[in-house]
Design a protein around this motif. Sequence first.
Motif, PDB file in Angstrom:
ATOM      1  N   UNK A 146      48.386  23.224  57.733  1.00 41.35           N
ATOM      2  CA  UNK A 146      49.413  23.378  56.697  1.00 41.35           C
ATOM      3  C   UNK A 146      49.159  24.628  55.861  1.00 41.35           C
ATOM      4  N   UNK A 147      50.098  25.581  55.829  1.00 43.11           N
ATOM      5  CA  UNK A 147      49.930  26.784  55.018  1.00 43.11           C
ATOM      6  C   UNK A 147      50.294  26.536  53.555  1.00 43.11           C
ATOM      7  N   UNK A 148      49.817  27.429  52.696  1.00 41.76           N
ATOM      8  CA  UNK A 148      50.203  27.431  51.293  1.00 41.76           C
ATOM      9  C   UNK A 148      50.034  28.832  50.728  1.00 41.76           C
ATOM     10  N   UNK A 149      50.731  29.124  49.657  1.00 39.41           N
ATOM     11  CA  UNK A 149      50.625  30.442  49.045  1.00 39.41           C
ATOM     12  C   UNK A 149      50.785  30.303  47.536  1.00 39.41           C
ATOM     13  N   UNK A 150      50.247  31.292  46.789  1.00 35.85           N
ATOM     14  CA  UNK A 150      50.260  31.240  45.324  1.00 35.85           C
ATOM     15  C   UNK A 150      50.305  32.658  44.765  1.00 35.85           C
ATOM     16  N   UNK A 151      51.223  32.885  43.832  1.00 35.07           N
ATOM     17  CA  UNK A 151      51.299  34.132  43.079  1.00 35.07           C
ATOM     18  C   UNK A 151      50.815  33.854  41.665  1.00 35.07           C
ATOM     19  N   UNK A 152      49.878  34.684  41.178  1.00 33.76           N
ATOM     20  CA  UNK A 152      49.252  34.478  39.880  1.00 33.76           C
ATOM     21  C   UNK A 152      49.503  35.682  38.983  1.00 33.76           C
ATOM     22  N   UNK A 153      49.848  35.429  37.720  1.00 32.94           N
ATOM     23  CA  UNK A 153      50.127  36.515  36.789  1.00 32.94           C
ATOM     24  C   UNK A 153      49.542  36.187  35.422  1.00 32.94           C
ATOM     25  N   UNK A 154      48.829  37.145  34.831  1.00 31.37           N
ATOM     26  CA  UNK A 154      48.223  36.991  33.510  1.00 31.37           C
ATOM     27  C   UNK A 154      48.964  37.834  32.481  1.00 31.37           C
ATOM     28  N   UNK A 155      49.211  37.263  31.316  1.00 34.62           N
ATOM     29  CA  UNK A 155      49.850  37.970  30.214  1.00 34.62           C
ATOM     30  C   UNK A 155      49.011  37.811  28.950  1.00 34.62           C
ATOM     31  N   UNK A 156      48.606  38.926  28.337  1.00 37.28           N
ATOM     32  CA  UNK A 156      47.853  38.865  27.089  1.00 37.28           C
ATOM     33  C   UNK A 156      48.774  38.491  25.946  1.00 37.28           C
ATOM     34  N   UNK A 157      48.303  37.590  25.086  1.00 37.88           N
ATOM     35  CA  UNK A 157      49.050  37.177  23.897  1.00 37.88           C
ATOM     36  C   UNK A 157      48.192  37.418  22.669  1.00 37.88           C
ATOM     37  N   UNK A 158      47.981  38.666  22.359  1.00 37.78           N
ATOM     38  CA  UNK A 158      47.093  38.997  21.262  1.00 37.78           C
ATOM     39  C   UNK A 158      45.666  39.168  21.742  1.00 37.78           C
ATOM     40  N   UNK A 159      44.741  39.235  20.788  1.00 39.56           N
ATOM     41  CA  UNK A 159      43.342  39.542  21.104  1.00 39.56           C
ATOM     42  C   UNK A 159      42.614  38.385  21.764  1.00 39.56           C
ATOM     43  N   UNK A 160      42.931  37.136  21.395  1.00 38.89           N
ATOM     44  CA  UNK A 160      42.140  35.993  21.846  1.00 38.89           C
ATOM     45  C   UNK A 160      42.909  34.990  22.701  1.00 38.89           C
ATOM     46  N   UNK A 161      44.156  35.290  23.049  1.00 40.95           N
ATOM     47  CA  UNK A 161      44.969  34.317  23.785  1.00 40.95           C
ATOM     48  C   UNK A 161      45.639  34.979  24.978  1.00 40.95           C
ATOM     49  N   UNK A 162      45.986  34.154  25.958  1.00 40.21           N
ATOM     50  CA  UNK A 162      46.675  34.656  27.146  1.00 40.21           C
ATOM     51  C   UNK A 162      47.493  33.539  27.768  1.00 40.21           C
ATOM     52  N   UNK A 163      48.460  33.920  28.594  1.00 38.47           N
ATOM     53  CA  UNK A 163      49.273  32.987  29.360  1.00 38.47           C
ATOM     54  C   UNK A 163      49.127  33.319  30.830  1.00 38.47           C
ATOM     55  N   UNK A 164      48.756  32.329  31.622  1.00 37.51           N
ATOM     56  CA  UNK A 164      48.652  32.490  33.070  1.00 37.51           C
ATOM     57  C   UNK A 164      49.761  31.693  33.737  1.00 37.51           C
ATOM     58  N   UNK A 165      50.499  32.353  34.619  1.00 45.26           N
ATOM     59  CA  UNK A 165      51.595  31.731  35.348  1.00 45.26           C
ATOM     60  C   UNK A 165      51.277  31.722  36.834  1.00 45.26           C
ATOM     61  N   UNK A 166      51.429  30.569  37.468  1.00 40.20           N
ATOM     62  CA  UNK A 166      51.281  30.428  38.918  1.00 40.20           C
ATOM     63  C   UNK A 166      52.570  29.877  39.497  1.00 40.20           C
ATOM     64  N   UNK A 167      53.017  30.481  40.592  1.00 41.78           N
ATOM     65  CA  UNK A 167      54.156  29.970  41.347  1.00 41.78           C
ATOM     66  C   UNK A 167      53.787  29.992  42.818  1.00 41.78           C
ATOM     67  N   UNK A 168      54.187  28.964  43.571  1.00 46.14           N
ATOM     68  CA  UNK A 168      53.824  28.951  44.974  1.00 46.14           C
ATOM     69  C   UNK A 168      54.472  27.821  45.736  1.00 46.14           C
TER      70      UNK A 168
END
Length: 262
Positions: A146-168
């Motif tokens: 069974x195959x699978x795939x994932x796209x990952x993206x990081x976004x900085x939200x200021x000096x100490x925070x971030x948002x990580x998004x995964x779609x797959x």
Amino acid sequence: MMRILLIVLFSCSYISLYSQYSETIATARPGAANGAGTVGKGILQFQTGVQFDNVKDLRDSSNWHTNNISENLVIRFGIRELFEVSAVLNHINSTENISEREGSINRQGVNTSLIRARTKVNENMAFQVGIETKLRGKDYKINYIAPRFRLMYNTKLGENASLTTNLGGFWNGNDNKPRGFYVFSYSLALTKKLSLIAESYGDFIRTGINNYFDIGLGYNVNSDMLLDLNAGWGENYPYKSYFITAGVSYRIITRFRPEESE
């Protein structure tokens, strides 16, 4: 099995360290999101944990529920600075309580055996592909690779925070129907060593979507070791689920790591 995994993990710690790809270890723990990073050339990284979870049927007429204990191991190795390979093994002990009259069913064995490859696309994005193999316990056999795939993206939200998004997407190995998934993970550095994550994630097909939420803490013992604790829940009628998990991650820099990054 968990004891064996920890012995393997710490027996490697004597290897001398050279220059670091990143200042501190970066893992997919705690939580469901994968960050858009690679471990770096010549770096061997272990991510292991144990999870307790429960799923029950909310319908009044049903006494069905399951209790699971899972042990997970992820091994990652950097072939180049921006390219890594990894393997995932998950062993589970499951008790399915059907009803008072019918009793329960016990199952155990490997229910995940996955090989993967990941490459960084740019500073904030990475792409990962994997194949779920048929090397599983007899209670968790699948008919197809069974195959699978994932796209990952990081976004900085200021000096100490971030948002990580995964779609797959992924296939379950028993039919030809793909299933999609998403993860939105907010991370906040509380101190230099302690971090907080809060996530919304789920999986979906044409007929519906399942949503889950979790919150976790990560503690950097040092630049190469992370301890984590995480808990989550979901209510997707007719089922309600919750889990708690704890783990440790550790990295070593092997002789294949150059003294200076490429």
